[in-house]
Design a protein around this motif. Structure first.
Motif, PDB file in Angstrom:
ATOM      1  N   GLN A   1      -7.970  22.812  51.324  1.00 60.08           N
ATOM      2  CA  GLN A   1      -7.026  23.420  52.259  1.00 60.08           C
ATOM      3  C   GLN A   1      -7.311  22.909  53.667  1.00 60.08           C
ATOM      4  O   GLN A   1      -8.396  23.130  54.204  1.00 60.08           O
ATOM      5  N   PRO A   2      -6.366  22.224  54.301  1.00 65.25           N
ATOM      6  CA  PRO A   2      -6.624  21.638  55.618  1.00 65.25           C
ATOM      7  C   PRO A   2      -6.583  22.667  56.739  1.00 65.25           C
ATOM      8  O   PRO A   2      -6.000  23.744  56.596  1.00 65.25           O
ATOM      9  N   THR A   3      -7.208  22.325  57.843  1.00 64.59           N
ATOM     10  CA  THR A   3      -7.100  23.126  59.056  1.00 64.59           C
ATOM     11  C   THR A   3      -5.910  22.622  59.865  1.00 64.59           C
ATOM     12  O   THR A   3      -5.323  21.588  59.556  1.00 64.59           O
ATOM     13  N   GLU A   4      -5.560  23.345  60.909  1.00 62.18           N
ATOM     14  CA  GLU A   4      -4.451  22.924  61.771  1.00 62.18           C
ATOM     15  C   GLU A   4      -4.745  21.579  62.428  1.00 62.18           C
ATOM     16  O   GLU A   4      -3.863  20.772  62.677  1.00 62.18           O
ATOM     17  N   ILE A   5      -6.039  21.344  62.701  1.00 62.39           N
ATOM     18  CA  ILE A   5      -6.425  20.105  63.379  1.00 62.39           C
ATOM     19  C   ILE A   5      -6.365  18.916  62.432  1.00 62.39           C
ATOM     20  O   ILE A   5      -5.924  17.825  62.800  1.00 62.39           O
ATOM     21  N   SER A   6      -6.794  19.124  61.179  1.00 60.48           N
ATOM     22  CA  SER A   6      -6.889  18.003  60.236  1.00 60.48           C
ATOM     23  C   SER A   6      -5.532  17.551  59.699  1.00 60.48           C
ATOM     24  O   SER A   6      -5.409  16.438  59.205  1.00 60.48           O
ATOM     25  N   LEU A   7      -4.523  18.410  59.767  1.00 63.69           N
ATOM     26  CA  LEU A   7      -3.199  18.028  59.264  1.00 63.69           C
ATOM     27  C   LEU A   7      -2.112  18.694  60.097  1.00 63.69           C
ATOM     28  O   LEU A   7      -2.086  19.919  60.231  1.00 63.69           O
ATOM     29  N   THR A   8      -1.242  17.889  60.647  1.00 59.20           N
ATOM     30  CA  THR A   8      -0.124  18.397  61.439  1.00 59.20           C
ATOM     31  C   THR A   8       1.187  18.077  60.736  1.00 59.20           C
ATOM     32  O   THR A   8       1.425  16.939  60.339  1.00 59.20           O
ATOM     33  N   ILE A   9       2.036  19.085  60.577  1.00 58.27           N
ATOM     34  CA  ILE A   9       3.334  18.903  59.934  1.00 58.27           C
ATOM     35  C   ILE A   9       4.433  19.181  60.946  1.00 58.27           C
ATOM     36  O   ILE A   9       4.449  20.240  61.594  1.00 58.27           O
ATOM     37  N   ASN A  10       5.326  18.240  61.074  1.00 57.13           N
ATOM     38  CA  ASN A  10       6.468  18.412  61.978  1.00 57.13           C
ATOM     39  C   ASN A  10       7.486  19.343  61.322  1.00 57.13           C
ATOM     40  O   ASN A  10       7.961  19.065  60.217  1.00 57.13           O
ATOM     41  N   PRO A  11       7.835  20.450  61.960  1.00 51.83           N
ATOM     42  CA  PRO A  11       8.817  21.388  61.376  1.00 51.83           C
ATOM     43  C   PRO A  11      10.147  20.714  61.031  1.00 51.83           C
ATOM     44  O   PRO A  11      10.847  21.156  60.112  1.00 51.83           O
ATOM     45  N   LYS A  12      10.505  19.646  61.748  1.00 55.43           N
ATOM     46  CA  LYS A  12      11.756  18.938  61.480  1.00 55.43           C
ATOM     47  C   LYS A  12      11.729  18.214  60.132  1.00 55.43           C
ATOM     48  O   LYS A  12      12.783  17.838  59.606  1.00 55.43           O
ATOM     49  N   ASP A  13      10.500  18.006  59.598  1.00 58.13           N
ATOM     50  CA  ASP A  13      10.365  17.313  58.315  1.00 58.13           C
ATOM     51  C   ASP A  13      10.473  18.262  57.122  1.00 58.13           C
ATOM     52  O   ASP A  13      10.302  17.832  55.977  1.00 58.13           O
ATOM     53  N   LEU A  14      10.740  19.535  57.391  1.00 58.68           N
ATOM     54  CA  LEU A  14      10.766  20.521  56.323  1.00 58.68           C
ATOM     55  C   LEU A  14      12.175  21.017  56.036  1.00 58.68           C
ATOM     56  O   LEU A  14      12.976  21.259  56.949  1.00 58.68           O
ATOM     57  N   LYS A  15      12.470  21.165  54.754  1.00 62.24           N
ATOM     58  CA  LYS A  15      13.712  21.786  54.321  1.00 62.24           C
ATOM     59  C   LYS A  15      13.325  23.069  53.585  1.00 62.24           C
ATOM     60  O   LYS A  15      12.674  23.033  52.538  1.00 62.24           O
ATOM     61  N   ILE A  16      13.710  24.202  54.151  1.00 56.18           N
ATOM     62  CA  ILE A  16      13.307  25.498  53.598  1.00 56.18           C
ATOM     63  C   ILE A  16      14.518  26.182  52.974  1.00 56.18           C
ATOM     64  O   ILE A  16      15.550  26.366  53.625  1.00 56.18           O
ATOM     65  N   GLU A  17      14.374  26.535  51.701  1.00 58.16           N
ATOM     66  CA  GLU A  17      15.457  27.190  50.971  1.00 58.16           C
ATOM     67  C   GLU A  17      14.972  28.536  50.451  1.00 58.16           C
ATOM     68  O   GLU A  17      13.797  28.706  50.123  1.00 58.16           O
ATOM     69  N   THR A  18      15.885  29.493  50.388  1.00 61.17           N
ATOM     70  CA  THR A  18      15.559  30.792  49.789  1.00 61.17           C
ATOM     71  C   THR A  18      16.478  31.020  48.598  1.00 61.17           C
ATOM     72  O   THR A  18      17.608  30.526  48.550  1.00 61.17           O
ATOM     73  N   LYS A  19      15.974  31.759  47.643  1.00 57.74           N
ATOM     74  CA  LYS A  19      16.771  32.066  46.449  1.00 57.74           C
ATOM     75  C   LYS A  19      16.248  33.355  45.838  1.00 57.74           C
ATOM     76  O   LYS A  19      15.203  33.889  46.253  1.00 57.74           O
ATOM     77  N   ARG A  20      16.961  33.839  44.884  1.00 56.26           N
ATOM     78  CA  ARG A  20      16.544  35.065  44.217  1.00 56.26           C
ATOM     79  C   ARG A  20      15.451  34.764  43.201  1.00 56.26           C
ATOM     80  O   ARG A  20      15.525  33.787  42.478  1.00 56.26           O
ATOM     81  N   ALA A  21      14.445  35.626  43.198  1.00 51.98           N
ATOM     82  CA  ALA A  21      13.326  35.436  42.282  1.00 51.98           C
ATOM     83  C   ALA A  21      13.782  35.616  40.849  1.00 51.98           C
ATOM     84  O   ALA A  21      14.748  36.324  40.564  1.00 51.98           O
ATOM     85  N   SER A  22      13.080  34.967  39.933  1.00 52.52           N
ATOM     86  CA  SER A  22      13.410  35.064  38.508  1.00 52.52           C
ATOM     87  C   SER A  22      12.211  35.559  37.739  1.00 52.52           C
ATOM     88  O   SER A  22      11.089  35.540  38.233  1.00 52.52           O
ATOM     89  N   GLY A  23      12.430  36.013  36.529  1.00 52.16           N
ATOM     90  CA  GLY A  23      11.339  36.466  35.681  1.00 52.16           C
ATOM     91  C   GLY A  23      11.084  37.950  35.837  1.00 52.16           C
ATOM     92  O   GLY A  23      11.813  38.680  36.508  1.00 52.16           O
TER      93      GLY A  23
END
Length: 453
Positions: free
Chosen positions: A295-317
């Motif tokens: 599990q990386p720290t904030e310093i060891s790995l930076t992710i640009n929010p613009k590179d993320l596609k976030i989707e929501t859906k209804r849970a199953s099961g």
């Protein structure tokens, strides 16, 4: 027990041991308690143990533990065998030369240069890094000289002087062994990931219901091991099957040495046993896969929010009235790499988003480390390494009551105790660490020889 953890209830491990121990046979003594891999909050170091004997087989009485011919290394070398290698002595001399050059540069610099000169900063950092090793090598040289002087006294005509010299010599030999082990330990390169917490992922393989039942048992084993080590264990995802067992699950594990100890669990685990539903008593073979991601720290790995596609859906099961009624499930896609992380464990969309993000960061960090590892080490190193997801690493044979790790041809018996996730699992991991540490040192010496050609 797992259900109690998922629901947030507190519980106490019924089989928790008061004292951790590892039984050793006479032909296989382990030591070196100050390893690069141990990162406790105070000492920040872990046990790295090298054989003090030249016996290549590990035999534990009572535990019925043994190793066959290891796949990666012919045998575990003793400390004396390592120090008899010309390549090690040359490497230590090379490090001493580098240390002296850094020391000369730093001592000859002007005070006003310290905050400006980047090269000087690098020299100071290198000096700080090499100081413990150089200190040990100087102590070792002094002890070797002392031993030579005592051996001369052993030839003296005075019996009382010879007796005193013998006692002093034994103490000196112990100091030499301790210093030699510490030097080998300090030669292990530091790894950023060794300090990481982890994301554990288990997935049922082939074998149908039996594979899913075994996946649930292995997940429980790691839960038990986390409790045994006083680590936190947070379930991120838990997908059960309608017919029983576990299809897929993931968990975040935090605690000292969590990655250092768990990294060797990655790979395919195979179970051979007669299922309860098998009426004719035939042996079935099933598999499940374990993935351990640092599990990386904030310093060891930076992710640009613009590179993320976030989707929501209804849970199953299975999950009660909130399933298929609220958009609580979250799916995050990292667009540049196509890596996907999903979570529907909680009713809260926010919590699921946090957990999915943690899983995504772990996956991306693992990819980053894997690229760096391939650049740094040869395929020989990677074979015993930590991230091969396709190779069969371990077999659990219930009929023979044995667990065999195929990377080092090591077998332990008593599957019931092993699946508790306590001493036997820890024993297996310790042996894997020993072989890995030796491979690291051998690789380091080979790389140094190649540079000198």
């Amino acid at each position: 027990m797992l259900e109690q953890l998922i629901s947030g209830s507190a519980y106490t491990m019924a089989y928790r041991r008061a004292i951790n121990f590892i039984l050793r046979g006479k032909g296989s003594k382990f030591s070196l308690k100050t390893s690069h891999f141990e990162r406790f909050s105070n000492a920040r170091r872990q046990s790295l143990r090298f054989h003090e004997s030249t016996n290549s087989h590990c035999v534990r009485s009572a535990r019925t533990l043994h190793t066959g011919s290891p796949l990666m290394v012919a045998k575990l070398l003793s400390v004396d065998e390592f120090f008899s290698k010309k390549s090690l002595q040359e490497y230590l001399k090379k490090i001493e030369t580098e240390y002296n050059e850094c020391l000369k540069t730093v001592n000859s610099s002007e005070p006003e240069e310290e905050g400006i000169d980047e090269e000087l900063k690098a020299k100071r950092a290198k000096l700080s890094e090499l100081t413990p090793l150089i200190h040990c090598t100087k102590e070792l040289a002094a002890k070797e000289k002392e031993k030579a002087e005592l051996e001369i006294l052993l030839k003296d005509e005075d019996p009382s002087l010879r007796e005193l010299a013998e006692v002093e010599r034994e103490s000196c030999l112990e100091d030499i062994q301790d210093l030699s082990k510490k030097i080998l330990d300090l030669l292990i390169p530091e790894s950023e990931a060794e300090l990481s917490d982890i994301v554990l992922e288990v997935t049922a393989g082939f074998g149908g219901l039996e594979a899913m039942l075994f996946t649930a048992e292995v997940f429980e084993m790691y839960l038990g091991y986390a409790q045994h080590r006083d680590w936190s264990f947070e379930v991120l995802e838990h997908m059960t099957s309608e017919i029983g067992g576990l299809r897929h699950a993931s968990a975040s594990i935090s605690g000292p040495q969590s990655y250092a100890l768990m990294k060797f669990e990655s790979g395919v685990h195979r179970v051979q046993r007669v299922p309860k539903t098998e009426k004719q008593g035939r042996m079935h073979t099933s598999t499940m896969t374990v993935v351990v991601l640092p599990q990386p720290t904030e310093i060891s790995l930076t992710i640009n929010p613009k590179d993320l596609k976030i989707e929501t859906k209804r849970a199953s099961g299975a999950g009660g009235q909130h399933v298929n009624t609220t958009d609580s499930a979250v799916r995050i896609v990292h667009l540049p790499t196509g890596v996907v992380a999903e979570c529907q464990q909680d009713r809260s969309q926010l919590k699921n988003r946090e957990k999915a993000m943690k899983f995504l960061r772990a996956k991306l960090y693992s990819m980053k480390l894997e690229k760096e590892t391939k650049k740094r080490y040869s395929q020989r190193k990677l074979q015993i390494g930590t991230r091969s997801r396709s190779e069969k690493i371990r077999t659990y044979n219930f009929a023979q009551d044995r667990i065999t790790d195929h990377r080092i041809s090591m077998t332990v018996h008593d599957i019931k105790s092993f699946l508790l996730g306590q001493d036997l699992l820890e024993e297996m991991q310790s042996s894997l660490q020993e072989f890995s540490n030796q491979e690291t040192l051998m690789e380091l010496l080979e790389e140094n020889e190649q540079k000198d050609l």
